[in-house]
Design an enzyme around this catalytic site. Structure first.
Site, short mmCIF file in Angstrom:
data_model
loop_
_atom_site.label_atom_id
_atom_site.label_comp_id
_atom_site.label_asym_id
_atom_site.label_seq_id
_atom_site.Cartn_x
_atom_site.Cartn_y
_atom_site.Cartn_z
CD GLN A 90 93.71 56.68 61.62
OE1 GLN A 90 93.17 55.59 61.63
NE2 GLN A 90 93.51 57.56 60.67
CG HIS A 96 97.68 61.16 60.34
ND1 HIS A 96 96.53 60.65 60.92
CD2 HIS A 96 98.66 60.96 61.24
CE1 HIS A 96 96.81 60.16 62.12
NE2 HIS A 96 98.10 60.33 62.33
#
Length: 141
Positions: A90, A96
């Site tokens: 990430q 997201h």
């Protein structure tokens, strides 16, 4: 906290927005796999999917669903790849979801990493049991 996605969500950082409401903000990835690669983020800072409050999961993923359809239609794509990382890989510690337009023979292969098999049905059954136990809270989680 210096979170680039929070800065985009509040207008403090420019981005090419495609959706913005009280639940989510969606914008073009600055380093796309293909044109039309969009990131969908919760408006409120949330580090991982497991940190997203349960009542917000449905509304957030409704936005992801809308963006996936729009990316496919807008880019004339045959489909899309929708994925999220949780901590590992990430790049920004703000949850997201990537929505990437896909077409046959576009050069991307599978999940982008080698796939394996379970050594046996017994091993698969043991792994499934561990996950079921975790869902039932028997592991303290």
């Amino acid at each position: 906290m210096d979170c680039i996605f929070c800065a985009i969500a509040t207008g403090g950082q420019t981005a090419h927005l495609v959706l913005e409401d009280e639940t989510a903000v969606a914008f073009l990835d600055a380093r796309p796999l293909f044109p039309g690669h969009v990131l969908v983020v919760p408006r409120r800072h949330t580090e991982t999917l497991t940190d997203l409050p349960a009542p917000e999961v449905g509304p957030f993923f409704t936005r992801v669903q809308r963006v996936a359809g729009a990316v496919e239609r807008g880019m004339g794509a045959a489909g899309s790849f929708v994925a999220a990382n949780n901590r590992i890989s990430q790049s920004v510690p703000h949850f997201h979801v990537h929505v990437v337009p896909r077409n046959r023979k576009d050069g991307l292969r599978g999940f982008f990493w080698p796939r394996t098999r379970y050594a046996s049905d017994e091993e698969a059954a043991q792994v499934a049991a561990r996950v079921r136990e975790a869902l039932e809270g028997r592991d303290g989680g």
